[in-house]
Design an enzyme around this catalytic site. Structure first.
Site, PDB file in Angstrom:
ATOM      1  N   GLU A 151     -10.929  -5.416   8.597  1.00  0.00           N
ATOM      2  CA  GLU A 151     -10.320  -4.125   8.243  1.00  0.00           C
ATOM      3  C   GLU A 151     -10.804  -3.730   6.845  1.00  0.00           C
ATOM      4  OE1 GLU A 151      -6.070  -4.448   8.190  1.00  0.00           O
ATOM      5  OE2 GLU A 151      -5.767  -2.347   7.630  1.00  0.00           O
ATOM      6  N   GLU A 195       4.615  -5.608  11.737  1.00  0.00           N
ATOM      7  CA  GLU A 195       3.835  -4.374  11.559  1.00  0.00           C
ATOM      8  C   GLU A 195       2.542  -4.781  10.865  1.00  0.00           C
ATOM      9  OE1 GLU A 195       4.685  -1.291  12.547  1.00  0.00           O
ATOM     10  OE2 GLU A 195       6.713  -1.750  13.231  1.00  0.00           O
ATOM     11  N   GLY A 252       2.430  -6.252   6.969  1.00  0.00           N
ATOM     12  CA  GLY A 252       1.328  -6.848   6.209  1.00  0.00           C
ATOM     13  C   GLY A 252       0.163  -7.194   7.110  1.00  0.00           C
ATOM     14  N   SER A 253      -0.621  -8.160   6.674  1.00  0.00           N
ATOM     15  CA  SER A 253      -1.858  -8.478   7.400  1.00  0.00           C
ATOM     16  C   SER A 253      -1.573  -9.328   8.647  1.00  0.00           C
ATOM     17  CB  SER A 253      -2.792  -9.251   6.470  1.00  0.00           C
ATOM     18  OG  SER A 253      -2.147 -10.431   6.047  1.00  0.00           O
ATOM     19  N   ASN A 271       0.800  -1.233   0.000  1.00  0.00           N
ATOM     20  CA  ASN A 271       0.000   0.000   0.000  1.00  0.00           C
ATOM     21  C   ASN A 271       0.832   1.282   0.000  1.00  0.00           C
ATOM     22  OD1 ASN A 271       0.543  -0.947   2.643  1.00  0.00           O
ATOM     23  ND2 ASN A 271      -0.980   0.429   3.491  1.00  0.00           N
ATOM     24  N   CYS A 287      -2.700   1.643   6.456  1.00  0.00           N
ATOM     25  CA  CYS A 287      -2.895   0.771   7.624  1.00  0.00           C
ATOM     26  C   CYS A 287      -3.401   1.546   8.835  1.00  0.00           C
ATOM     27  CB  CYS A 287      -1.602   0.051   7.963  1.00  0.00           C
ATOM     28  SG  CYS A 287      -0.225   1.172   8.212  1.00  0.00           S
TER      29      CYS A 287
HETATM   30  P1  NAD Z   1      -0.227  -9.347   3.126  1.00  0.00           P
HETATM   31  O1  NAD Z   1      -0.100  -9.879   4.500  1.00  0.00           O
HETATM   32  O2  NAD Z   1      -1.149 -10.041   2.180  1.00  0.00           O
HETATM   33  O3  NAD Z   1       1.213  -9.351   2.390  1.00  0.00           O
HETATM   34  C1  NAD Z   1       2.349  -8.794   2.973  1.00  0.00           C
HETATM   35  C2  NAD Z   1       3.579  -9.518   2.452  1.00  0.00           C
HETATM   36  O4  NAD Z   1       3.522 -10.888   2.815  1.00  0.00           O
HETATM   37  C3  NAD Z   1       3.766  -9.476   0.945  1.00  0.00           C
HETATM   38  O5  NAD Z   1       5.122  -9.198   0.658  1.00  0.00           O
HETATM   39  C4  NAD Z   1       3.378 -10.858   0.504  1.00  0.00           C
HETATM   40  O6  NAD Z   1       4.101 -11.292  -0.635  1.00  0.00           O
HETATM   41  C5  NAD Z   1       3.728 -11.732   1.687  1.00  0.00           C
HETATM   42  N1  NAD Z   1       2.820 -12.878   1.819  1.00  0.00           N
HETATM   43  C6  NAD Z   1       1.497 -12.934   1.539  1.00  0.00           C
HETATM   44  N2  NAD Z   1       0.995 -14.154   1.813  1.00  0.00           N
HETATM   45  C7  NAD Z   1       2.042 -14.890   2.288  1.00  0.00           C
HETATM   46  C8  NAD Z   1       2.174 -16.245   2.744  1.00  0.00           C
HETATM   47  N3  NAD Z   1       1.138 -17.072   2.767  1.00  0.00           N
HETATM   48  N4  NAD Z   1       3.393 -16.652   3.155  1.00  0.00           N
HETATM   49  C9  NAD Z   1       4.438 -15.823   3.138  1.00  0.00           C
HETATM   50  N5  NAD Z   1       4.380 -14.538   2.702  1.00  0.00           N
HETATM   51  C10 NAD Z   1       3.208 -14.082   2.281  1.00  0.00           C
HETATM   52  O7  NAD Z   1      -0.578  -7.815   3.327  1.00  0.00           O
HETATM   53  P2  NAD Z   1      -0.874  -6.717   2.226  1.00  0.00           P
HETATM   54  O8  NAD Z   1      -2.149  -7.036   1.532  1.00  0.00           O
HETATM   55  O9  NAD Z   1       0.330  -6.474   1.394  1.00  0.00           O
HETATM   56  O10 NAD Z   1      -1.079  -5.418   3.136  1.00  0.00           O
HETATM   57  C11 NAD Z   1      -2.280  -5.132   3.746  1.00  0.00           C
HETATM   58  C12 NAD Z   1      -2.245  -5.347   5.234  1.00  0.00           C
HETATM   59  O11 NAD Z   1      -1.039  -4.859   5.773  1.00  0.00           O
HETATM   60  C13 NAD Z   1      -3.342  -4.622   5.963  1.00  0.00           C
HETATM   61  O12 NAD Z   1      -3.831  -5.428   6.996  1.00  0.00           O
HETATM   62  C14 NAD Z   1      -2.639  -3.403   6.535  1.00  0.00           C
HETATM   63  O13 NAD Z   1      -3.256  -2.845   7.652  1.00  0.00           O
HETATM   64  C15 NAD Z   1      -1.314  -3.970   6.852  1.00  0.00           C
HETATM   65  N6  NAD Z   1      -0.299  -2.927   6.875  1.00  0.00           N
HETATM   66  C16 NAD Z   1       0.314  -2.631   8.056  1.00  0.00           C
HETATM   67  C17 NAD Z   1       1.246  -1.609   8.098  1.00  0.00           C
HETATM   68  C18 NAD Z   1       1.952  -1.249   9.361  1.00  0.00           C
HETATM   69  O14 NAD Z   1       2.894  -0.473   9.298  1.00  0.00           O
HETATM   70  N7  NAD Z   1       1.565  -1.767  10.518  1.00  0.00           N
HETATM   71  C19 NAD Z   1       1.552  -0.911   6.941  1.00  0.00           C
HETATM   72  C20 NAD Z   1       0.907  -1.251   5.761  1.00  0.00           C
HETATM   73  C21 NAD Z   1      -0.010  -2.271   5.727  1.00  0.00           C
END
Ligand code: NAD
Length: 453
Positions: A329, A207, A185-186, A112, A241
Site C-alpha cells: 500500500e 478496519e 490500522g495496518s 492518518n 486508507c
Molecule cells: P498501524 O497498524 O501501524 O497502527 C495502528 C495502531 O496499532 C496504532 O494505535 C498503534 O499504536 C498500534 N500498534 C502498532 N503496532 C502494534 C503492535 N505491534 N501491537 C499492538 N499495537 C500496535 O497503522 P497506522 O500506520 O497507524 O495506519 C496505517 C494503516 O492503517 C494503513 O494500512 C491504512 O490503510 C490503515 N487504515 C485503515 C483505515 C480503515 O478505516 N480501514 C483507516 C485508516 C488507516
C-alpha cells in the site's frame, strides 16, 4: 490497565450505560467537548500535519458530529427490542431480539485521520451502551495528547478513558479481557490484534488497509474523472486508507487522461503554505515513500524535501503489476497509472490480489460498472467518484478479507458493539405434548407434517 478495566467493568455492571437517557447525555457531552475544544484540536493537527482548519473540519470533525447527531436521534429505535415471528412448534409464544451492549470495549486508532478514526468508533460504542478505553495512535503525538486532555478532563474514567501510548501500552491493554476490540490500522498489526483477541474470544472489528484500485474505462467522462481522482488521491497527501492506490486506465485514453491528471494537479495549487496540502506524518514515512518512486517512470511531480516532510503530488506512468510500487500500500502522494487493453483481464488481475478496502469505477457503461460491482470483492467504493462513500453516514464502512472485517457508522456502528439476544417467551395457556416422552411414530409424523415435510 487492569484496575481501569475492572473499574469500567464494575460501572458497566451497574447497568447505567444501558439507559437510553444516559447514552444520549454522554453523546451530547462528547459533542460539546469536541465543539468547545475545536481550536485545540485544530492546533494539534496542524502541529502533526500542517493540516488546515478547513480540512480538519471537513475530513475529520464533520463526520464525527454527524455520527453523534444520528446516534442521538436513532438510539431509541436501534436499542428497542425487535419482534420476530414464532414458528408453529413453539406456539403459543412470542419471540423477540434484545440488543444488548457487549460491555467494556477497546478502540485502537490510526494516525492518518486521528480524530475521526478514534471518535467515530467511540460514538458507536457509546450509542450501543458500552464503556470505552480509547488508544489513539502515538505516531501523531499532538492529536493523541489533545484527545487525552479533553476527554480525560471531561469524562469519568470508569466510562470513557483515553490511554496514550505505542506498542508496549497497546500490548498491555491487549493482555486484558475486553468484550469488544475495534481496531483501525495496518493488516500486519490487524493480525496481532486478532490473535490477542482470540485468547479471550473477544469479538473484533478490524478496519485495515490495502491497495485500492480505480478503473477508468474508455467511456468515462475524463475531465470530471481526473478532477475527482486528483482530489481523492492527494487529499491528506495520499495518507488515506481509501485513497485510490493505483489507476487502471484503458490504453486508448491513457495519453489524454494523463494530461488531464497533470492539469488538475496544477489547478489544485497543492501547498502546505495555502492549506491545500499536508505534510507526510514523519521522516521515516517520507523516506519510505521517496524510495518507492521509480525515477524513470515519473510522468509529473517527483520532487521532495525530506526536512519539510514534503513530497510533490506525483504521477507515475508505464507501471506494471511487477513494479515494486505495486507490492505494498502506498499511503502517500504517489499515483501509479497502469494501462490495460482487456477489461476482463484487468478485473482478473485485481481479483488475484488481496481483497481491497475500496474500489472505484469511472465509466458510462452499465455493463462495465456491473462487472466491477459483482465480480470483485472489496470493502466499499463508488461509481464515478472516489473516497466520498465514507462521507455518507447512512452507508456502513468497512473492509473484507485482508482489508478487514465488520463495519461501522450509523446503525452498523451500533451493531458492531451490540449482541442481539434472542428470546422465546412461552405462554402458559396450554402445552402440546409433542416433545415429551414417550416418543412415538404418530408424534414424529405430526412434527413432520407441521414442518411441511
Ligand atoms: P498501524 O497498524 O501501524 O497502527 C495502528 C495502531 O496499532 C496504532 O494505535 C498503534 O499504536 C498500534 N500498534 C502498532 N503496532 C502494534 C503492535 N505491534 N501491537 C499492538 N499495537 C500496535 O497503522 P497506522 O500506520 O497507524 O495506519 C496505517 C494503516 O492503517 C494503513 O494500512 C491504512 O490503510 C490503515 N487504515 C485503515 C483505515 C480503515 O478505516 N480501514 C483507516 C485508516 C488507516
Amino acid at each position: 490497565m487492569h484496575q481501569l478495566i475492572q473499574q469500567q467493568r464494575d460501572f458497566f455492571n451497574t447497568n447505567a450505560t444501558k439507559d437510553i437517557g444516559f447514552r444520549k447525555e454522554q453523546l451530547q457531552k462528547l459533542f460539546d467537548t469536541i465543539k468547545n475544544n475545536e481550536q485545540l484540536l485544530y492546533d494539534a493537527i496542524y502541529k502533526d500535519f500542517k493540516k488546515s482548519s478547513f480540512e480538519t473540519f471537513t475530513t475529520e470533525l464533520a463526520l464525527v458530529y454527524s455520527d453523534i447527531k444520528e446516534a442521538k436521534r436513532k438510539v431509541g429505535k436501534w436499542a428497542k427490542r425487535k419482534r420476530k415471528r414464532t414458528n408453529l412448534v413453539n406456539l403459543p409464544a412470542k419471540s423477540y431480539v434484545i440488543p444488548e451492549p457487549l460491555g467494556v470495549s477497546l478502540v485502537i486508532g490510526a494516525w492518518n485521520y486521528p480524530y475521526q478514526l478514534s471518535f467515530a468508533p467511540v460514538v458507536a460504542a457509546m450509542v450501543a451502551g458500552c464503556t470505552v478505553v480509547l488508544k489513539p495512535s502515538e505516531i501523531s503525538p499532538n492529536t493523541s495528547a489533545v484527545m487525552a486532555q479533553i476527554i480525560n478532563n471531561n469524562f469519568n474514567s470508569n466510562y470513557f478513558k483515553v490511554v496514550e501510548g505505542g506498542i508496549p501500552e497497546t500490548t498491555a491493554l491487549l493482555n486484558e479481557k475486553f468484550d469488544k476490540i475495534f481496531f483501525t490500522g495496518s493488516t500486519t498489526v490487524g493480525r496481532i490484534i486478532y490473535q490477542a483477541a482470540a485468547k479471550n474470544l473477544t469479538p473484533v472489528t478490524l478496519e485495515l488497509g490495502g491497495k485500492s484500485p480505480a478503473f477508468i474505462t474508455e467511456t468515462a467522462n475524463l475531465k470530471m474523472t481526473a478532477k475527482r481522482l486528483i482530489w481523492a488521491k492527494f487529499l491528506n497527501a495520499g495518507q488515506t486508507c481509501i485513497a485510490p492506490d493505483y489507476l487502471l486506465v484503458h490504453q486508448s485514453i491513457k495519453k489524454e487522461f494523463l494530461k488531464l491528471l497533470a492539469s488538475e494537479i496544477e489547478n489544485s495549487h497543492f501547498s502546505t503554505d495555502n492549506g491545500n496540502y499536508v505534510q507526510i506524518i514523519n521522516t521515516k514515512n517520507t523516506e519510505r515513500l521517496i524510495k518507492m518512486i521509480p525515477k524513470d517512470k515519473i510522468y509529473c511531480g517527483g520532487n521532495y524535501d525530506v526536512e519539510k516532510r514534503y513530497i510533490e503530488p506525483t504521477i507515475l506512468t508505464d507501471i506494471s503489476f511487477d513494479d515494486t510500487i505495486m507490492e505494498e500500500e502506498i499511503f502517500g502522494p504517489i499515483l501509479p497509472v497502469i494501462s490495460y487493453e482487456n477489461f476482463q483481464d484487468a478485473i482478473g488481475k485485481v481479483k488475484s490480489l488481496p481483497k481491497p478496502l475500496s474500489c472505484y469505477i469511472f465509466t458510462k457503461s452499465n455493463t462495465s460498472k456491473n462487472k466491477i460491482l459483482t465480480e470483485i470483492s472489496f470493502g466499499g467504493g463508488c461509481v464515478n467518484e472516489a473516497v466520498m462513500h465514507i462521507s455518507n453516514g447512512y452507508l456502513g464502512f468497512g473492509g473484507v478479507g485482508n482489508s478487514g472485517m465488520g463495519s461501522y457508522h450509523g446503525e452498523d456502528g451500533f451493531r458492531a458493539f451490540t449482541h442481539y439476544k434472542s428470546i422465546l417467551e412461552k405462554s402458559n395457556l396450554f402445552e402440546a405434548n409433542l416433545k415429551y416422552y414417550p416418543n412415538s411414530e404418530k408424534k414424529l409424523s405430526l412434527i413432520k407434517r407441521m414442518m411441511g415435510l
